[in-house]
Design an enzyme around this catalytic site. Structure first.
Site, PDB file in Angstrom:
ATOM      1  N   SER A   1       0.625  -0.866   0.029  1.00  0.00           N
ATOM      2  CA  SER A   1       0.281   0.080   0.414  1.00  0.00           C
ATOM      3  C   SER A   1       0.864   1.583  -0.037  1.00  0.00           C
ATOM      4  CB  SER A   1      -0.795   0.307   0.965  1.00  0.00           C
ATOM      5  OG  SER A   1      -0.832  -0.150   2.462  1.00  0.00           O
TER       6      SER A   1
ATOM      7  N   THR B   1      -2.502   3.076   2.806  1.00  0.00           N
ATOM      8  CA  THR B   1      -1.711   4.703   3.546  1.00  0.00           C
ATOM      9  C   THR B   1      -0.973   4.271   4.284  1.00  0.00           C
ATOM     10  OG1 THR B   1      -2.510   5.857   1.819  1.00  0.00           O
ATOM     11  CG2 THR B   1      -1.769   7.153   3.370  1.00  0.00           C
TER      12      THR B   1
ATOM     13  N   THR C   1       1.788   7.318   0.867  1.00  0.00           N
ATOM     14  CA  THR C   1       0.986   5.949  -0.255  1.00  0.00           C
ATOM     15  C   THR C   1       1.137   5.880  -1.393  1.00  0.00           C
ATOM     16  OG1 THR C   1      -1.071   5.419  -0.423  1.00  0.00           O
ATOM     17  CG2 THR C   1      -0.888   7.324  -1.029  1.00  0.00           C
TER      18      THR C   1
ATOM     19  N   ARG D   1      -4.163   8.681 -11.656  1.00  0.00           N
ATOM     20  CA  ARG D   1      -5.285   9.772 -10.231  1.00  0.00           C
ATOM     21  C   ARG D   1      -4.663   9.844  -9.435  1.00  0.00           C
ATOM     22  NH1 ARG D   1      -5.968   7.519  -4.940  1.00  0.00           N
ATOM     23  NH2 ARG D   1      -8.084   7.632  -4.516  1.00  0.00           N
ATOM     24  N   VAL D   2      -5.406  10.953  -8.719  1.00  0.00           N
ATOM     25  CA  VAL D   2      -4.437  11.437  -7.077  1.00  0.00           C
ATOM     26  C   VAL D   2      -5.194  10.916  -6.160  1.00  0.00           C
ATOM     27  CG1 VAL D   2      -3.310  13.054  -5.963  1.00  0.00           C
ATOM     28  CG2 VAL D   2      -3.089  13.054  -8.584  1.00  0.00           C
ATOM     29  N   GLY D   3      -4.944  10.716  -5.524  1.00  0.00           N
ATOM     30  CA  GLY D   3      -5.829  11.134  -3.734  1.00  0.00           C
ATOM     31  C   GLY D   3      -5.860  11.645  -2.776  1.00  0.00           C
ATOM     32  N   ASP D   4      -6.514  11.798  -1.868  1.00  0.00           N
ATOM     33  CA  ASP D   4      -5.469  12.504  -0.973  1.00  0.00           C
ATOM     34  C   ASP D   4      -4.497  12.771  -0.305  1.00  0.00           C
ATOM     35  OD1 ASP D   4      -6.607   9.741   0.094  1.00  0.00           O
ATOM     36  OD2 ASP D   4      -6.638  11.333   2.432  1.00  0.00           O
TER      37      ASP D   4
ATOM     38  N   THR E   1      -6.399   8.231   5.834  1.00  0.00           N
ATOM     39  CA  THR E   1      -5.969   6.992   5.289  1.00  0.00           C
ATOM     40  C   THR E   1      -7.463   6.438   4.770  1.00  0.00           C
ATOM     41  OG1 THR E   1      -5.884   4.879   6.276  1.00  0.00           O
ATOM     42  CG2 THR E   1      -3.909   6.221   6.552  1.00  0.00           C
ATOM     43  N   GLY E   2      -7.380   5.053   4.018  1.00  0.00           N
ATOM     44  CA  GLY E   2      -8.308   5.056   3.700  1.00  0.00           C
ATOM     45  C   GLY E   2      -9.438   5.438   1.839  1.00  0.00           C
TER      46      GLY E   2
ATOM     47  N   GLY F   1      -9.410   7.645  -1.111  1.00  0.00           N
ATOM     48  CA  GLY F   1      -9.431   9.774  -0.746  1.00  0.00           C
ATOM     49  C   GLY F   1     -10.095  10.208  -1.352  1.00  0.00           C
TER      50      GLY F   1
END
Ligand code: ASP
Length: 363
Positions: free
Chosen positions: A87, A218, A236, A246-249, A269-270, A272
Site C-alpha cells: 500500500s 497509506t 501511499t 488518479r491522485v488521492g488525498d 487513510t482510506g 481518498g
C-alpha cells in the site's frame, strides 16, 4: 492504512443504516492512553512490525533532541521501502496499467511550509522528494513527469517499484477483466434507484466475483518534538488498479495531511475521494483548535462525512481512518468501519505502544 480495506467490504457494510447510526450514538471511545499528553512524541497508523520499527527510528531522533520533521521523514522512509507492504512506496500495488504511481505530502508546522508529489514513478521514497520541494522551492506540489525529473535532478535513484508480489496481484486482476468492464458511478451513488448510475460497475463486479479486491492503504506519521514543533507526513501508492493519473488525498494538504504548529496535526487513510471532499485533516485540526481532544476531533470528522452521505445515499458508509496529535502530545484515532477499533503506534518516553481508538460502524 496498514490493514488494507477493500472497496467491497465498504460496500457490503452499507446494509442497515439504522444500526449504524445507533452505533455512532453509542460510540465506545477507548481513550485512556490518548488523555496523557507527553512530548516529544511520534505516532503512526501503521500497526505492523514495520510500523513499530519506524516508530523506534523516529523516537531515536526525538530522544536525541532532533526535530519532528527529521523524525517523521526517517520513520516514513522505513515503511516506504518495505517490499511486503502493498500500500506504500516500493512494492505498492500498481495502477490499471501495471505502473506504480506514488503520492506523498509533508508539512512543517514550525515554518508553515508544505511539499508534495503526486503520480510519482520509480522513486522509493516519495516523502523525501516532497521534503525537498518544500525546502528548496517555492512550490508545494509537483506531479508525474515533472516530479520525477525534479527527483532525478536531486540525485534520487530511479528503480523499478513493481515487486513480483504486486505484479502477481495485478496480473490476477487483469486476467479477470472483460471487454465490457468500466469504472461505473462513484461508490456512493451505486444502488440508487432514481439515478442513472445505479448499475454496478461491470469492472468492479467482475473483479469482486473473482475475490480480487480494490484496496486502499497509506501511512501517516505525525510528531511533536522537544521544542513543541510539529510535523507530519502521509505517503501511499493509493487505490490499487486506479486509473493512471488518479491522485488521492495523500498529497493534498488539508485532505490527507494537515499541521498547525499552534494546535497539532492530523492524517488520513482510506477512501481518498471522501477525504478530499471533506478536507478531513484540516477539519480535524480546526476541531482541536476549538478545544476538542484529538480523539474527539477524529470522531467529529467521521460524523461530518456520515452526515453528508446521509442526504445522498443513506445506505452508503465510506471507509476512512484518521489519526491526530495535539501540541501537548495527546493523541487519538478513529476508523469508520471495521471489526475492531482503530489502532496506531505511539512512541514517547513510555516506549513504543499500541493505542486503541474507536470504530464508528462495527462489523
Ligand atoms: N487515501 C489513499 C488514497 O485514496 C489510500 C488509502 O489511504 O488507503 O489514495
Amino acid at each position: 492504512m496498514s490493514n488494507n480495506i477493500s472497496r467491497r467490504s465498504f460496500f457490503n457494510k452499507s446494509i442497515g443504516l439504522g444500526a449504524g447510526l445507533l452505533l455512532f450514538k453509542d460510540l465506545k471511545i477507548h481513550s485512556s492512553g490518548g488523555k496523557i499528553g507527553k512530548t516529544p512524541i511520534i505516532i503512526t497508523d501503521h500497526t505492523n512490525e514495520t510500523g513499530q520499527n519506524a516508530m523506534k527510528a523516529g523516537w531515536e531522533i526525538l530522544a536525541n533532541g532532533g526535530s519532528a520533521l527529521d523524525a517523521v521523514e526517517k520513520s516514513t522512509n522505513i515503511v516506504e521501502v518495505d517490499p511486503e507492504d502493498v500500500s506504500v512506496g516500493y512494492g505498492g500495488l500498481p495502477n490499471e496499467d501495471g505502473v506504480v504511481q506514488l503520492d506523498s505530502s509533508i508539512m512543517d508546522g514550525k515554518t508553515y511550509s508544505a511539499g508534495a508529489v503526486a503520480c510519482l514513478e520509480n522513486i522509493k521514497n516519495p516523502c523525501s522528494v516532497a521534503r525537498i520541494i518544500m525546502e528548496k522551492t517555492d512550490h508545494v506540489l509537483l506531479v508525474g513527469k515533472g516530479a520525477l525529473d525534479f527527483a532525478r535532478k536531486w540525485g534520487f535513484k530511479e528503480e523499478n517499484l513493481l515487486t513480483d508480489k504486486a505484479r502477481n496481484i495485478w496480473l490476477k486482476w487483469k486476467e479477470n477483466l472483460n471487454p465490457d468492464d468500466d469504472w461505473g458511478a462513484p461508490d456512493h451513488l451505486r444502488g440508487l434507484r432514481d439515478l442513472a448510475q445505479q448499475k454496478l460497475s461491470a469492472l468492479r463486479r467482475t473483479v469482486e466475483a473473482q475475490g480480487i479486491e480494490f484496496t486502499y492503504g497509506t501511512t501517516n506519521h505525525l510528531s511533536v518534538d522537544k521544542n513543541g514543533d510539529i510535523a507530519g507526513i502521509t505517503s501511499t501508492s493509493g487505490l490499487s488498479f486506479k486509473i493512471p493519473g488518479r491522485v488521492g488525498d495523500s498529497p493534498i494538504i488539508g485532505a490527507g495531511l494537515y499541521v498547525d504548529n499552534e494546535v497539532g496535526a492530523a492524517g488520513a487513510t482510506g477512501r481518498g475521494e471522501d477525504v478530499i471532499k471533506s478536507c478531513a485533516s484540516y477539519y480535524i485540526v480546526m476541531r482541536m483548535r476549538e478545544g476538542r481532544t484529538p480523539q474527539e476531533a477524529c470522531e467529529d470528522a467521521m460524523k461530518m462525512i456520515i452526515d453528508k452521505y446521509k442526504k445522498v445515499n443513506p445506505n452508503f458508509f465510506p471507509g476512512e481512518k484518521f489519526i491526530a496529535l495535539n501540541k501537548k502530545g495527546e493523541y487519538g484515532c478513529a476508523l469508520m468501519t471495521g471489526k475492531d477499533p482503530a489502532k496506531m503506534y505511539v512512541a514517547n518516553s513510555d516506549g513504543v505502544n499500541i493505542y486503541t481508538g474507536s470504530v464508528v460502524f462495527k462489523k
